[in-house]
Write a protein that holds these residues in place. Structure first.
Motif, PDB file in Angstrom:
ATOM      1  N   ARG A 161     -26.897 -19.910 -30.906  1.00  0.00           N
ATOM      2  CA  ARG A 161     -27.861 -20.257 -31.973  1.00  0.00           C
ATOM      3  C   ARG A 161     -28.546 -18.991 -32.495  1.00  0.00           C
ATOM      4  O   ARG A 161     -28.794 -18.856 -33.698  1.00  0.00           O
ATOM      5  CB  ARG A 161     -28.925 -21.227 -31.455  1.00  0.00           C
ATOM      6  N   ILE A 162     -28.871 -18.083 -31.581  1.00  0.00           N
ATOM      7  CA  ILE A 162     -29.484 -16.813 -31.997  1.00  0.00           C
ATOM      8  C   ILE A 162     -28.510 -16.037 -32.890  1.00  0.00           C
ATOM      9  O   ILE A 162     -28.885 -15.511 -33.942  1.00  0.00           O
ATOM     10  CB  ILE A 162     -29.869 -15.953 -30.756  1.00  0.00           C
ATOM     11  N   ALA A 163     -27.228 -16.005 -32.467  1.00  0.00           N
ATOM     12  CA  ALA A 163     -26.214 -15.288 -33.255  1.00  0.00           C
ATOM     13  C   ALA A 163     -26.068 -15.919 -34.646  1.00  0.00           C
ATOM     14  O   ALA A 163     -25.896 -15.222 -35.648  1.00  0.00           O
ATOM     15  CB  ALA A 163     -24.877 -15.290 -32.519  1.00  0.00           C
ATOM     16  N   ILE A 164     -26.156 -17.248 -34.701  1.00  0.00           N
ATOM     17  CA  ILE A 164     -26.045 -17.939 -35.994  1.00  0.00           C
ATOM     18  C   ILE A 164     -27.276 -17.633 -36.857  1.00  0.00           C
ATOM     19  O   ILE A 164     -27.160 -17.359 -38.054  1.00  0.00           O
ATOM     20  CB  ILE A 164     -25.842 -19.460 -35.781  1.00  0.00           C
ATOM     21  N   ALA A 165     -28.455 -17.623 -36.230  1.00  0.00           N
ATOM     22  CA  ALA A 165     -29.686 -17.288 -36.973  1.00  0.00           C
ATOM     23  C   ALA A 165     -29.581 -15.871 -37.542  1.00  0.00           C
ATOM     24  O   ALA A 165     -29.920 -15.615 -38.699  1.00  0.00           O
ATOM     25  CB  ALA A 165     -30.904 -17.396 -36.053  1.00  0.00           C
ATOM     26  N   ARG A 166     -29.093 -14.953 -36.729  1.00  0.00           N
ATOM     27  CA  ARG A 166     -28.946 -13.564 -37.174  1.00  0.00           C
ATOM     28  C   ARG A 166     -27.965 -13.458 -38.338  1.00  0.00           C
ATOM     29  O   ARG A 166     -28.189 -12.724 -39.302  1.00  0.00           O
ATOM     30  CB  ARG A 166     -28.451 -12.718 -35.986  1.00  0.00           C
ATOM     31  N   ALA A 167     -26.863 -14.224 -38.249  1.00  0.00           N
ATOM     32  CA  ALA A 167     -25.857 -14.177 -39.315  1.00  0.00           C
ATOM     33  C   ALA A 167     -26.405 -14.771 -40.616  1.00  0.00           C
ATOM     34  O   ALA A 167     -26.109 -14.288 -41.703  1.00  0.00           O
ATOM     35  CB  ALA A 167     -24.592 -14.924 -38.876  1.00  0.00           C
ATOM     36  N   LEU A 168     -27.220 -15.829 -40.490  1.00  0.00           N
ATOM     37  CA  LEU A 168     -27.635 -16.550 -41.704  1.00  0.00           C
ATOM     38  C   LEU A 168     -28.962 -16.078 -42.293  1.00  0.00           C
ATOM     39  O   LEU A 168     -29.313 -16.478 -43.398  1.00  0.00           O
ATOM     40  CB  LEU A 168     -27.701 -18.054 -41.411  1.00  0.00           C
ATOM     41  N   VAL A 169     -29.688 -15.233 -41.571  1.00  0.00           N
ATOM     42  CA  VAL A 169     -31.033 -14.851 -42.021  1.00  0.00           C
ATOM     43  C   VAL A 169     -31.001 -14.108 -43.358  1.00  0.00           C
ATOM     44  O   VAL A 169     -31.949 -14.174 -44.131  1.00  0.00           O
ATOM     45  CB  VAL A 169     -31.770 -14.042 -40.912  1.00  0.00           C
ATOM     46  N   VAL A 170     -29.892 -13.428 -43.658  1.00  0.00           N
ATOM     47  CA  VAL A 170     -29.783 -12.720 -44.940  1.00  0.00           C
ATOM     48  C   VAL A 170     -29.189 -13.604 -46.037  1.00  0.00           C
ATOM     49  O   VAL A 170     -28.879 -13.135 -47.129  1.00  0.00           O
ATOM     50  CB  VAL A 170     -28.966 -11.407 -44.827  1.00  0.00           C
ATOM     51  N   ARG A 171     -29.053 -14.924 -45.728  1.00  0.00           N
ATOM     52  CA  ARG A 171     -28.517 -15.885 -46.694  1.00  0.00           C
ATOM     53  C   ARG A 171     -27.169 -15.450 -47.257  1.00  0.00           C
ATOM     54  O   ARG A 171     -27.006 -15.263 -48.472  1.00  0.00           O
ATOM     55  CB  ARG A 171     -29.498 -16.100 -47.858  1.00  0.00           C
ATOM     56  N   PRO A 172     -26.185 -15.303 -46.374  1.00  0.00           N
ATOM     57  CA  PRO A 172     -24.854 -14.892 -46.833  1.00  0.00           C
ATOM     58  C   PRO A 172     -24.148 -16.039 -47.553  1.00  0.00           C
ATOM     59  O   PRO A 172     -24.616 -17.183 -47.510  1.00  0.00           O
ATOM     60  CB  PRO A 172     -24.131 -14.572 -45.519  1.00  0.00           C
ATOM     61  N   ARG A 173     -23.037 -15.727 -48.196  1.00  0.00           N
ATOM     62  CA  ARG A 173     -22.233 -16.781 -48.823  1.00  0.00           C
ATOM     63  C   ARG A 173     -21.101 -17.217 -47.916  1.00  0.00           C
ATOM     64  O   ARG A 173     -20.582 -18.323 -48.078  1.00  0.00           O
ATOM     65  CB  ARG A 173     -21.635 -16.256 -50.124  1.00  0.00           C
ATOM     66  N   VAL A 174     -20.697 -16.312 -47.043  1.00  0.00           N
ATOM     67  CA  VAL A 174     -19.556 -16.602 -46.175  1.00  0.00           C
ATOM     68  C   VAL A 174     -19.939 -16.372 -44.719  1.00  0.00           C
ATOM     69  O   VAL A 174     -20.579 -15.370 -44.386  1.00  0.00           O
ATOM     70  CB  VAL A 174     -18.348 -15.686 -46.505  1.00  0.00           C
ATOM     71  N   LEU A 175     -19.545 -17.308 -43.860  1.00  0.00           N
ATOM     72  CA  LEU A 175     -19.737 -17.142 -42.425  1.00  0.00           C
ATOM     73  C   LEU A 175     -18.354 -17.158 -41.771  1.00  0.00           C
ATOM     74  O   LEU A 175     -17.588 -18.102 -41.953  1.00  0.00           O
ATOM     75  CB  LEU A 175     -20.598 -18.283 -41.886  1.00  0.00           C
ATOM     76  N   VAL A 176     -18.058 -16.094 -41.039  1.00  0.00           N
ATOM     77  CA  VAL A 176     -16.790 -16.019 -40.320  1.00  0.00           C
ATOM     78  C   VAL A 176     -17.100 -16.268 -38.847  1.00  0.00           C
ATOM     79  O   VAL A 176     -17.915 -15.551 -38.253  1.00  0.00           O
ATOM     80  CB  VAL A 176     -16.133 -14.628 -40.498  1.00  0.00           C
ATOM     81  N   CYS A 177     -16.497 -17.310 -38.272  1.00  0.00           N
ATOM     82  CA  CYS A 177     -16.776 -17.661 -36.879  1.00  0.00           C
ATOM     83  C   CYS A 177     -15.500 -17.490 -36.065  1.00  0.00           C
ATOM     84  O   CYS A 177     -14.525 -18.217 -36.289  1.00  0.00           O
ATOM     85  CB  CYS A 177     -17.212 -19.122 -36.780  1.00  0.00           C
ATOM     86  N   ASP A 178     -15.503 -16.543 -35.130  1.00  0.00           N
ATOM     87  CA  ASP A 178     -14.316 -16.325 -34.294  1.00  0.00           C
ATOM     88  C   ASP A 178     -14.492 -17.068 -32.971  1.00  0.00           C
ATOM     89  O   ASP A 178     -15.137 -16.569 -32.058  1.00  0.00           O
ATOM     90  CB  ASP A 178     -14.095 -14.827 -34.053  1.00  0.00           C
ATOM     91  N   GLU A 179     -13.951 -18.255 -32.886  1.00  0.00           N
ATOM     92  CA  GLU A 179     -14.058 -19.109 -31.693  1.00  0.00           C
ATOM     93  C   GLU A 179     -15.491 -19.152 -31.147  1.00  0.00           C
ATOM     94  O   GLU A 179     -15.733 -18.793 -30.000  1.00  0.00           O
ATOM     95  CB  GLU A 179     -13.098 -18.619 -30.602  1.00  0.00           C
ATOM     96  N   PRO A 180     -16.432 -19.602 -31.977  1.00  0.00           N
ATOM     97  CA  PRO A 180     -17.844 -19.524 -31.586  1.00  0.00           C
ATOM     98  C   PRO A 180     -18.244 -20.452 -30.446  1.00  0.00           C
ATOM     99  O   PRO A 180     -19.309 -20.272 -29.877  1.00  0.00           O
ATOM    100  CB  PRO A 180     -18.583 -19.914 -32.865  1.00  0.00           C
ATOM    101  N   VAL A 181     -17.406 -21.427 -30.114  1.00  0.00           N
ATOM    102  CA  VAL A 181     -17.802 -22.331 -29.031  1.00  0.00           C
ATOM    103  C   VAL A 181     -16.896 -22.259 -27.809  1.00  0.00           C
ATOM    104  O   VAL A 181     -17.153 -22.919 -26.803  1.00  0.00           O
ATOM    105  CB  VAL A 181     -17.921 -23.814 -29.496  1.00  0.00           C
ATOM    106  N   SER A 182     -15.845 -21.428 -27.858  1.00  0.00           N
ATOM    107  CA  SER A 182     -14.889 -21.503 -26.745  1.00  0.00           C
ATOM    108  C   SER A 182     -15.443 -20.920 -25.443  1.00  0.00           C
ATOM    109  O   SER A 182     -14.936 -21.227 -24.376  1.00  0.00           O
ATOM    110  CB  SER A 182     -13.550 -20.877 -27.117  1.00  0.00           C
ATOM    111  N   ALA A 183     -16.513 -20.114 -25.527  1.00  0.00           N
ATOM    112  CA  ALA A 183     -17.112 -19.601 -24.294  1.00  0.00           C
ATOM    113  C   ALA A 183     -18.218 -20.523 -23.768  1.00  0.00           C
ATOM    114  O   ALA A 183     -18.854 -20.231 -22.757  1.00  0.00           O
ATOM    115  CB  ALA A 183     -17.672 -18.198 -24.530  1.00  0.00           C
ATOM    116  N   LEU A 184     -18.453 -21.633 -24.478  1.00  0.00           N
ATOM    117  CA  LEU A 184     -19.583 -22.509 -24.103  1.00  0.00           C
ATOM    118  C   LEU A 184     -19.126 -23.720 -23.307  1.00  0.00           C
ATOM    119  O   LEU A 184     -17.989 -24.169 -23.423  1.00  0.00           O
ATOM    120  CB  LEU A 184     -20.300 -22.991 -25.367  1.00  0.00           C
TER     121      LEU A 184
END
Ligand SMILES: Nc1ncnc2c1ncn2[C@@H]1O[C@H](COP(=O)(O)OP(=O)(O)OP(=O)(O)O)[C@@H](O)[C@H]1O
Ligand SMILES: [Mg+2]
Length: 289
Positions: A161-184
């Motif tokens: 969630r922290i990583a997602i907040a960091r990625a989205l805080v600058v209001r990007p247009r594109v989010l690239v997620c490389d297996e964001p849940v496979s370690a969870l």
């Protein structure tokens, strides 16, 4: 014409080639891969381990240098960027990595981690950055009173969630997620997938989502690109790929991998079913179908 200010998203990967090694040890990790990502779309890049998924996105993000092919974002050639163009690209295209234990700097507080991109990409002052950071942390479901804590005091799901907040805080247009849940843990995978889906809807993001498992991306992706040994063997809409897969490799990805131990296999299937069921609030129709 200044392509950088164009609204929307048009990301094109064409005939991308990435080889590692030399001579007889040369190995083609990405072999003429092509796909597109449009505005508001979620595209899944799916294949088994070693199929070239991460290498493809690493080329896209400028972390690897491909031997051939073109990478174009809103008319901007990503293989030959000016400093200014690169800054624009970096603020509009953000990434979340697989392992939330290694992707967050352990010496920074979560407030620093989340606000750092604002320092780089915006001219907000300290108070403005703090306000945006608090807002973003709360938006991803974290307690903003914890801004002074370090990553070690958070669970894997919270770190993502922290990583997602960091990625989205600058209001990007594109989010690239490389297996964001496979370690969870399976129990928190669905929560993080739902968060990505919510963020996608709220911010109108385009998402490039990497997975090795077609079950995980089923409720997330509009289109799928199936990679085998560096090659795209199939791509199509969600309905095409799940209901009428044309390639045997896609069919094998759709079937559960047989395990030696039937109990483990049963538990694994059950865990997946629970993870899928936990996504239900967003996907009533699909589950019912
Ligand atoms: N820096 C490198 N040097 C040499 N070979 C590499 C390098 N990076 C990746 N490879 C190889 O390229 C192939 C594709 O790797 P990649 O990490 O892109 O696969 P992946 O689809 O992301 O797999 P996974 O699901 O395990 O993350 C693999 O055989 C890998 O060993
Ligand atoms: Mg990978």
């Amino acid at each position: 014409m200044n392509m950088l200010t164009t609204d929307g998203v048009d990301l094109r990967v064409e005939d991308l080639v990435k080889r590692f090694g030399r001579g007889s040890r040369e190995f083609t990790a990405v072999d003429h891969v092509s796909f597109r990502l449009g505005a508001g779309e979620t595209v899944g890049l799916v294949g088994e381990s070693g199929s070239g998924k991460s290498t493809t996105v690493r080329c896209l993000m400028g972390l690897e240098r491909p031997q051939a092919g073109s990478l174009v974002y809103n008319g901007l050639n990503l293989r030959r960027m000016t400093y200014r163009a690169e800054r624009v690209f970096r603020s509009q295209v953000q990434m979340v990595f697989q392992d939330p234990y290694s992707s967050l700097d352990p010496r920074m507080t979560i407030g620093q981690i989340v606000s750092e991109p604002l320092r780089v990409h915006t001219d907000l002052d300290a108070a403005g950055r703090r306000a945006r950071t608090v807002e973003m942390l709360e938006r991803v479901g974290l307690d903003s009173a914890h801004v002074k804590r370090y990553p070690r005091s958070f669970s894997g799901g919270q770190r993502q969630r922290i990583a997602i907040a960091r990625a989205l805080v600058v209001r990007p247009r594109v989010l690239v997620c490389d297996e964001p849940v496979s370690a969870l843990d399976v129990s928190v995978q669905a929560q993080v997938l739902n968060l990505i889906k919510d963020m996608q809807a709220e911010f109108g993001l385009s998402v490039l989502f990497i997975a090795h498992d077609l079950a995980v991306v089923r409720y997330l992706c509009d289109r799928l690109v199936i990679l085998e040994k560096g090659r795209v063997v199939e791509q199509g809409t969600r309905a095409q790929v799940y209901e009428h897969p044309t390639h045997p490799y896609t069919r094998s990805l759709l079937e559960a991998v047989p395990r030696a131990d039937p109990i483990t296999e049963r538990q694994r299937r059950e865990a997946r079913r629970r993870a899928a069921a936990a996504l239900t609030p967003h996907i009533d129709k699909e589950i019912a179908a």
